[in-house]
Design a protein around this motif. Structure first.
Motif, short mmCIF file in Angstrom:
data_model
loop_
_atom_site.label_atom_id
_atom_site.label_comp_id
_atom_site.label_asym_id
_atom_site.label_seq_id
_atom_site.Cartn_x
_atom_site.Cartn_y
_atom_site.Cartn_z
N VAL A 63 11.93 -13.52 11.31
CA VAL A 63 10.97 -13.96 10.31
C VAL A 63 10.48 -15.35 10.69
O VAL A 63 11.25 -16.18 11.20
CB VAL A 63 11.59 -13.98 8.90
CG1 VAL A 63 10.62 -14.56 7.88
CG2 VAL A 63 12.00 -12.57 8.48
N PRO A 122 16.19 -7.47 1.31
CA PRO A 122 15.11 -8.45 1.45
C PRO A 122 14.44 -8.36 2.80
O PRO A 122 14.89 -7.64 3.70
CB PRO A 122 15.83 -9.79 1.25
CG PRO A 122 17.25 -9.52 1.61
CD PRO A 122 17.52 -8.10 1.22
N GLU A 123 13.38 -9.13 2.97
CA GLU A 123 12.58 -9.07 4.19
C GLU A 123 13.39 -9.43 5.42
O GLU A 123 13.23 -8.81 6.48
CB GLU A 123 11.36 -9.99 4.06
CG GLU A 123 10.45 -9.99 5.27
CD GLU A 123 9.28 -10.94 5.12
OE1 GLU A 123 8.49 -11.04 6.07
OE2 GLU A 123 9.18 -11.59 4.05
N ILE A 124 14.25 -10.43 5.32
CA ILE A 124 15.02 -10.86 6.48
C ILE A 124 15.95 -9.76 6.95
O ILE A 124 16.32 -9.70 8.14
CB ILE A 124 15.82 -12.14 6.15
CG1 ILE A 124 16.48 -12.72 7.41
CG2 ILE A 124 16.85 -11.86 5.06
CD1 ILE A 124 15.52 -13.17 8.46
N CYS A 125 16.36 -8.84 6.06
CA CYS A 125 17.26 -7.75 6.43
C CYS A 125 16.50 -6.54 6.95
O CYS A 125 17.10 -5.64 7.55
CB CYS A 125 18.11 -7.33 5.23
SG CYS A 125 19.21 -8.62 4.61
N ARG A 126 15.19 -6.49 6.72
CA ARG A 126 14.40 -5.35 7.18
C ARG A 126 13.69 -5.61 8.50
O ARG A 126 13.12 -4.68 9.08
CB ARG A 126 13.36 -5.00 6.11
CG ARG A 126 13.95 -4.42 4.84
CD ARG A 126 12.89 -3.99 3.84
NE ARG A 126 12.39 -5.12 3.06
CZ ARG A 126 11.20 -5.68 3.25
NH1 ARG A 126 10.40 -5.24 4.20
NH2 ARG A 126 10.80 -6.69 2.49
N ARG A 127 13.73 -6.84 8.97
CA ARG A 127 13.01 -7.20 10.19
C ARG A 127 13.96 -7.87 11.18
O ARG A 127 15.02 -8.37 10.81
CB ARG A 127 11.84 -8.12 9.86
CG ARG A 127 10.87 -7.53 8.85
CD ARG A 127 9.78 -8.52 8.48
NE ARG A 127 9.00 -8.93 9.64
CZ ARG A 127 7.98 -9.79 9.60
NH1 ARG A 127 7.64 -10.33 8.44
NH2 ARG A 127 7.32 -10.11 10.69
N ARG A 158 17.82 -12.75 12.49
CA ARG A 158 18.93 -12.47 11.59
C ARG A 158 20.22 -12.41 12.38
O ARG A 158 20.21 -12.20 13.61
CB ARG A 158 18.68 -11.14 10.87
CG ARG A 158 18.41 -10.01 11.81
CD ARG A 158 17.95 -8.76 11.12
NE ARG A 158 19.04 -8.09 10.41
CZ ARG A 158 18.94 -6.85 9.95
NH1 ARG A 158 17.82 -6.16 10.11
NH2 ARG A 158 19.96 -6.31 9.32
N HIS A 183 13.81 -18.23 1.60
CA HIS A 183 12.56 -17.82 2.24
C HIS A 183 12.78 -16.45 2.86
O HIS A 183 13.71 -16.27 3.66
CB HIS A 183 12.14 -18.83 3.32
CG HIS A 183 10.89 -18.43 4.05
ND1 HIS A 183 9.64 -18.51 3.48
CD2 HIS A 183 10.71 -17.96 5.32
CE1 HIS A 183 8.74 -18.10 4.35
NE2 HIS A 183 9.36 -17.76 5.46
N ALA A 184 11.94 -15.49 2.48
CA ALA A 184 12.04 -14.11 2.97
C ALA A 184 13.42 -13.52 2.73
O ALA A 184 13.88 -12.67 3.49
CB ALA A 184 11.69 -14.05 4.45
N GLY A 185 14.11 -13.99 1.71
CA GLY A 185 15.44 -13.51 1.39
C GLY A 185 16.56 -14.34 1.97
O GLY A 185 17.70 -14.27 1.49
N ARG A 245 10.24 -18.88 14.57
CA ARG A 245 10.79 -17.58 14.23
C ARG A 245 12.31 -17.63 14.38
O ARG A 245 12.83 -18.10 15.40
CB ARG A 245 10.20 -16.48 15.10
CG ARG A 245 8.72 -16.25 14.89
CD ARG A 245 8.25 -14.98 15.55
NE ARG A 245 8.81 -13.78 14.93
CZ ARG A 245 8.30 -13.18 13.85
NH1 ARG A 245 7.22 -13.68 13.27
NH2 ARG A 245 8.85 -12.09 13.36
#
Length: 244
Positions: free
Chosen positions: A129, A121-126, A84, A20-22, A81
């Protein structure tokens, strides 16, 4: 309903169980997508006799650095939420994609980021999540699978369940369908539920009987073990000649 699940997996259910989200769902827990392959397959390698138990324990403990951490409690719909590993005020890992985590603590695990043409992936950019209750609901559990606290909780509850199963088979004969003279799965299930409820009531009554009341003092629960017999009575009379 507020219940927290804890369970084991078959060997074909271990490893990556979803994403999910990477983030990767590995053995029931959400982890960083860059977690080493050896940590992902740790339990499967143990059951396949590829590593010993000491190596398995070391790898399972190393997963903690890559595990996503909750940022807040789940809301009314079950969504939560997760942070990471390199995010937050107390990161568990150092990631090159999270520059603020660099140089904080030399003892932290350094994440080896694998380059990808599609980018991180998204989890690494935010920072965090949102994971809804359907994300990994088939395999997710709150406690790290294989950790010391998981072993303590799971086997304590499992032993209790197995004990009650044996108690119900001995006292209520739940494994004998001949005691329920009715056909049909629904009818058998309904009558079986009554038998299990009666076994639970029997255990509660036996426990209450040991408590202190106005009429009698507290006493020990009766044991189900057989009392040892006198060894002299084990040999039938007349089988051996009388010694003089």
């Amino acid at each position: 309903m507020g219940y927290r699940l804890i369970f084991d997996y078959r060997i074909d259910q271990l490893g990556v169980q979803g994403s999910h989200a990477g983030a990767l769902l590995v053995d029931g827990g959400w982890h960083c997508p860059h977690m080493p392959r050896a940590l992902i397959t740790a339990t499967a390698d143990l059951l396949g006799n590829h590593i010993d138990r000491h190596t398995w324990r070391t790898r399972v403990n190393a997963r903690t650095s890559y595990r996503l951490r909750p940022k807040a409690s789940p809301d009314a719909r079950g969504a939560q939420r997760l942070l990471r590993p390199a995010a937050g005020t107390r990161p568990t890992a150092v990631c090159p994609l999270k520059r603020r985590s660099l140089g904080r603590d030399p003892r932290l695990t350094v994440v080896d980021v694998t380059p990808s043409p599609a980018g991180p992936p998204e989890i690494c950019r935010r920072e965090s999540v949102t994971f809804n209750r359907r994300a990994g609901s088939r395999s997710w559990q709150e406690t790290e699978h294989g950790s010391a606290i998981w072993v303590h909780r799971y086997f304590r509850l499992r032993n209790r369940v197995e004990h009650f199963n044996g108690y119900s088979k001995d006292r209520e004969a739940i494994e004998r369908c001949q005691t329920r003279r009715v056909r049909g799965l629904a009818a058998q299930t309904l009558l079986l539920s009554f038998q299990i409820a009666h076994a639970n009531r029997r255990k509660l009554a036996a426990w209450l009987d040991t408590l202190h009341t106005e009429t009698h003092d507290p006493r020990r629960r009766a044991s189900d073990r057989y009392k040892p017999r006198d060894p002299s009575t084990w040999t039938p009379n007349g089988h051996l000649p009388d010694s003089k």
